[in-house]
Write a protein that holds these residues in place. Structure first.
Motif, mmCIF file in Angstrom:
data_model
loop_
_atom_site.group_PDB
_atom_site.id
_atom_site.type_symbol
_atom_site.label_atom_id
_atom_site.label_comp_id
_atom_site.label_asym_id
_atom_site.label_seq_id
_atom_site.Cartn_x
_atom_site.Cartn_y
_atom_site.Cartn_z
ATOM 1 N N PHE B 94 0.811 -1.149 -0.008
ATOM 2 C CA PHE B 94 -0.033 -0.003 -0.091
ATOM 3 C C PHE B 94 0.875 1.287 0.006
ATOM 4 N N LEU B 95 1.752 1.421 0.921
ATOM 5 C CA LEU B 95 2.660 2.499 0.960
ATOM 6 C C LEU B 95 3.648 2.723 -0.227
ATOM 7 N N GLY B 96 4.018 1.784 -0.769
ATOM 8 C CA GLY B 96 4.927 2.045 -1.877
ATOM 9 C C GLY B 96 4.152 2.266 -3.122
ATOM 10 N N VAL B 99 0.433 4.656 -2.405
ATOM 11 C CA VAL B 99 0.701 6.136 -1.652
ATOM 12 C C VAL B 99 1.673 6.768 -2.502
ATOM 13 N N LEU B 100 3.062 6.146 -2.226
ATOM 14 C CA LEU B 100 4.190 7.069 -2.742
ATOM 15 C C LEU B 100 4.219 7.128 -4.302
ATOM 16 N N ALA B 101 4.321 5.984 -4.934
ATOM 17 C CA ALA B 101 4.321 6.012 -6.415
ATOM 18 C C ALA B 101 2.942 6.860 -7.117
ATOM 19 N N THR B 102 2.062 6.309 -6.468
ATOM 20 C CA THR B 102 0.577 7.058 -7.032
ATOM 21 C C THR B 102 0.602 8.482 -6.692
ATOM 22 N N SER B 103 1.217 9.048 -5.661
ATOM 23 C CA SER B 103 1.217 10.510 -5.202
ATOM 24 C C SER B 103 2.034 11.263 -6.189
ATOM 25 N N ALA B 104 3.335 10.470 -6.469
ATOM 26 C CA ALA B 104 4.282 11.155 -7.233
ATOM 27 C C ALA B 104 3.754 11.192 -8.725
ATOM 28 N N THR B 136 6.584 1.645 -6.853
ATOM 29 C CA THR B 136 7.146 2.283 -5.601
ATOM 30 C C THR B 136 7.998 3.423 -5.956
ATOM 31 N N LEU B 137 8.687 4.073 -5.158
ATOM 32 C CA LEU B 137 9.343 5.501 -5.339
ATOM 33 C C LEU B 137 10.693 4.894 -5.086
ATOM 34 N N ALA B 138 11.674 5.411 -5.854
ATOM 35 C CA ALA B 138 13.028 5.168 -5.693
ATOM 36 C C ALA B 138 13.696 5.948 -4.461
ATOM 37 N N VAL B 139 13.416 5.919 -3.189
ATOM 38 C CA VAL B 139 14.245 6.792 -2.308
ATOM 39 C C VAL B 139 14.287 5.850 -1.161
ATOM 40 N N PRO B 140 15.490 5.999 -0.138
ATOM 41 C CA PRO B 140 15.412 5.121 0.797
ATOM 42 C C PRO B 140 14.238 5.570 1.754
ATOM 43 N N LEU B 141 13.542 4.456 2.383
ATOM 44 C CA LEU B 141 12.474 4.889 3.067
ATOM 45 C C LEU B 141 12.573 5.852 4.020
#
Lengths: 393, 383
Positions: B94-96, B99-104, B136-141
């Motif tokens: 969910f988070l990756g 939330v993160l990829a989708t928001s970006a 997902t978004l490629a950043v350190p969590l």
């Protein structure tokens, strides 16, 4: 159900007949009470019109906008917050007629005679005796931590009427006339140097039986009604971000760069976050109340308020360094109300110590949360099934 | 940074419905014993449940507008789902992805700097939104919303090279959004996985129910979705939304820890009575309850700010992230301690919650980092 528009119309009608610019303050307040626009959720004839409590704000705003005086609610907090609701709930029609109007207008101030030197957290163990005498009662005992006693016309009193039954069963609730020879009020000096509260000595004080609130032996139940209202009253109104003690410290921090250190900065930010979180919780509680589903979160707010006031005021004294060594005034004063901001940081630090003691200690509050909210079992007790007079004390 | 005059901190009917559906499905499919068993299996993520949640309840596309194939909900509803996921420590991306990829991607939808990327954005939003792909978004969590644009990856002629450690949910991602520096400066690329030149290096994660994985790019082909200022804004928006919704997840996690510990304290007998009757325990549980009640208010405030685009969103998110991170850790640590010996065993799920709480405390900014952000936003400078 009466809506906001109807209430506004009634306010305008009342103001048309009683121009705030030319009407005597008390006359206007009495007229407001008689028109059912005092506390709108009260019944007609007793200062209200059975409107939803949430609409009180509408009425207050209208009167305020028209320049009408309010009933100085902060000078009669016990009357408005506790005595009024209790008399409404358990008072006879005669008692309601006699007491509610001058209570609401502020013509008669009220105080509360509950705590005693030997009965603090364990209020039900109180020892002040009320003995029947003719068509009334004679009261002997000592009460303590009574705010406004030196100004009050009436007191809410809980006294022991039967020492031979278990402590919760032998109590009766009265309205006591403070203006009589058997009542002596002495200031109680606090660690701040001032005296906000009083000790009240009762020696042969008299109460007509017509001033008994509820049945003989039912005093504990009536006192619960009063204390529940205390919690609702504490709910309070919306406060802007950075109001209260954290605002004082934040202002000092901004204006005095020379005082800043990394350690103090960390503490300031932690307390700033907590204060904001607790403020938002207060906002959420008010929304729950307005939506008709008040939760138990109010007790969490009181716990947090006490802890934060103590931590923030402690930080403020430290932040000030050399100035933190000084105190504004130790002289014995009698302030009309508790005002943290009329005094200096040392005062705030000392006065905040009372926040986790007054109105239910933080320890008792945690018990209440654990037992009533979380449903945890009570501690085993040895004081419930024993006659009061047999209890060790 | 002024405060909005009204803000709804309660749960609405739709939100209550969303919660009921989520709780039922998660109780059926992600019961704690099943989650515990799965975390040491070959399939630590439960993608079958993720697809069911996405297809039947639209959870993967809550933040995606209906016109783009999503559920058209807001951060308020997404926060309720996050709470329930926190309660169940469900191993779902969910988070990756949601939330993160989708928001970006949502922030890149109208990118002026990369018009040719808009078709890619729409395609990916639809695919992530219906759960057919995960991202997902490629950043350190551990990256905080205020962090600068990452400089670990370079892009030349659409080929990306660099290494990003500890990327959340990368293990099961079909596409990863990568912040890279290309010929024109900062840019955001979508890289498909598995793909030539894109390698996932597994690591052992402290949180067994939400894993991190290292990403190595060696000339991997990427599709550019935003450039320059748009890329920076998109990354910031994703991290801010992530931090705000993570606070809701932490609230749900803390609530499970409290409920479970209270139940235990009522039924565990020592010294001839339930341990919950001892004040030493009662007071600690009352303090956890007070913290959870407060966490609910700030988590709601953050979700509401994100949903309404309030002017003070960044400040409210920072307050929520700082407060809820510490509350989740408090609740999980008290859960272990007040359970006594059983709380220290592998068979009891408390450790899953403890590891989720502790890692989420670091995720998307530490409490300390969020407080540093507040120092700036609230004008309380360090020196």
């Amino acid at each position: 159900m009466i809506d906001a528009d109807e209430l506004r119309r009634r306010v305008r009608d009342l103001l048309a007949e009683h121009d705030p610019a030319t009407t005597d303050r008390i006359d206007l307040l009495r007229a407001r009470f008689d028109a059912g626009l005092a506390w709108v959720h009260f019944p007609p004839g007793l200062g209200g019109c059975d409107a939803p409590r949430a609409l009180q704000q509408v009425v207050d705003t209208e009167f305020d906008a028209a320049g009408a005086p309010d009933n100085a609610p902060r000078s009669n907090v016990i009357g408005l917050g506790m005595a009024g609701p209790t008399i409404l709930r358990v008072g006879t029609p005669e008692q309601q007629q006699r007491f509610l109007r001058p209570l609401w207008t502020g013509e008669e101030i009220w105080c509360q005679l509950f705590s005693e030197p030997g009965a603090g957290s364990d209020l039900a163990t109180l020892a002040t005796r009320a003995v029947p005498d003719g068509d009334g009662w004679v009261v002997d005992g000592q009460k303590v931590w009574t705010s406004l006693a030196h100004l009050a016309r009436w007191a809410l009193l809980v006294a022991r009427t039967d020492p031979d039954v278990p402590k919760h069963q032998g109590l009766t609730y009265f309205v006591l006339d403070m203006d009589q020879p058997g009542v002596e009020v002495r200031p109680l000096r606090q660690i701040t140097g001032e005296a906000e509260f009083n000790e009240v000595f009762l020696a042969g004080a008299r109460i007509p039986d017509a001033h008994r609130l509820g049945d003989v032996g039912e005093g504990w139940g009536v006192a619960q009604t009063t204390l529940m209202n205390e919690r609702v009253a504490i709910g309070g109104s919306a406060t802007p971000r950075e109001s209260g003690m954290i605002g004082e410290v934040a202002q000092t921090w901004r204006q005095r760069p020379e005082l800043r250190t990394p350690g103090l900065h960390d503490r300031l930010l932690r307390l700033w976050v907590e204060t904001e979180a607790v403020r938002l919780t207060g906002e959420r509680n008010r929304q729950l109340l307005a939506a008709g589903s008040p939760g138990p979160e109010g007790s969490a707010s009181k716990l947090a308020f006490a802890r934060l006031n103590q931590a923030v005021s402690g930080l403020e004294v430290e932040l000030l360094g050399e100035e933190g060594l000084r105190y504004d005034d130790w002289s014995m004063r009698r302030p009309a109300e508790t005002d943290f901001f009329a005094r200096g940081p040392g005062y705030r630090y000392l006065r905040a110590k009372g926040n986790s003691i007054e109105g239910g200690t933080s320890e008792i509050l945690r018990n209440i949360i654990a037992e009533r909210v979380l449903g945890l079992p009570a501690e085993p007790r040895t004081d419930v099934d024993v006659a009061w007079k047999e209890l060790p004390r | 940074m002024s405060e909005p005059t009204t803000r709804d901190l309660l749960y609405g009917e739709v939100e209550d419905d969303v919660r009921a559906s989520a709780r039922k499905l998660l109780a059926d499919r992600c019961a704690t014993d099943a989650v515990l068993a799965r975390c040491e299996s070959d399939e630590p993520y439960d993608l079958a449940t993720w697809r069911t949640l996405s297809a039947e309840l639209g959870f993967a596309g809550l933040l995606v507008p209906e016109a783009d194939g999503g559920a058209g909900a807001s951060a308020r509803e997404a926060a309720v789902v996050a709470e329930e996921l926190g309660r169940s420590v469900a191993p779902l991306p969910f988070l990756g992805s949601a939330v993160l990829a989708t928001s970006a991607l949502l922030a890149c939808k109208d990118s002026q700097t990369c018009p040719q990327g808009r078709a890619v954005v729409r395609e990916l939003l639809a695919a992530l939104g219906d759960g057919s792909r995960t991202g997902t978004l490629a950043v350190p969590l551990s990256t905080a919303p205020g962090a600068g644009f990452p400089d670990a990856v370079r892009a030349t002629g659409g080929c990306l090279t660099g290494r990003v450690g500890s990327v959340v949910d990368l293990d099961v991602a079909d596409v990863v959004l990568v912040g890279a520096t290309d010929e024109d400066g900062p840019a955001l690329y979508a890289v498909d996985l598995p793909g030539s030149g894109a390698t996932r290096h597994p690591v052992v994660s402290l949180d067994l129910t939400r894993r991190v994985t290292d990403l190595e790019l060696d000339g991997a082909a990427g599709r550019r979705v935003a450039g320059a200022a748009d890329a920076e804004v998109a990354l910031h928006a994703a991290l801010t939304t992530g931090a705000g919704l993570l606070a809701a997840e932490q609230l749900g996690l803390a609530e499970w820890c409290l409920d479970t510990t209270v139940e235990f304290a009522k039924t565990r007998y020592q010294f001839g009575r339930p341990i919950g009757s001892f004040q030493a325990l009662k007071h600690r549980l009352a303090d956890v309850w007070a913290a959870v009640s407060t966490a609910r208010s700030v988590a709601r405030a953050a979700a509401n700010a994100l949903a309404t685009g309030a002017a003070d969103t960044e400040l409210v998110v920072a307050v929520a992230a700082a407060y809820c991170s510490d509350t989740a850790v408090l609740a999980a640590e008290e859960c272990v301690q007040l359970h006594g010996g059983i709380g220290m065993t592998w068979e009891h799920p408390a450790h899953l919650y403890l590891c989720r709480a502790k890692t989420s405390q670091l995720a998307l900014g530490t409490p300390d980092g969020h407080r540093a952000t507040l120092a700036e936003l609230a004008n309380l400078p360090a020196t």
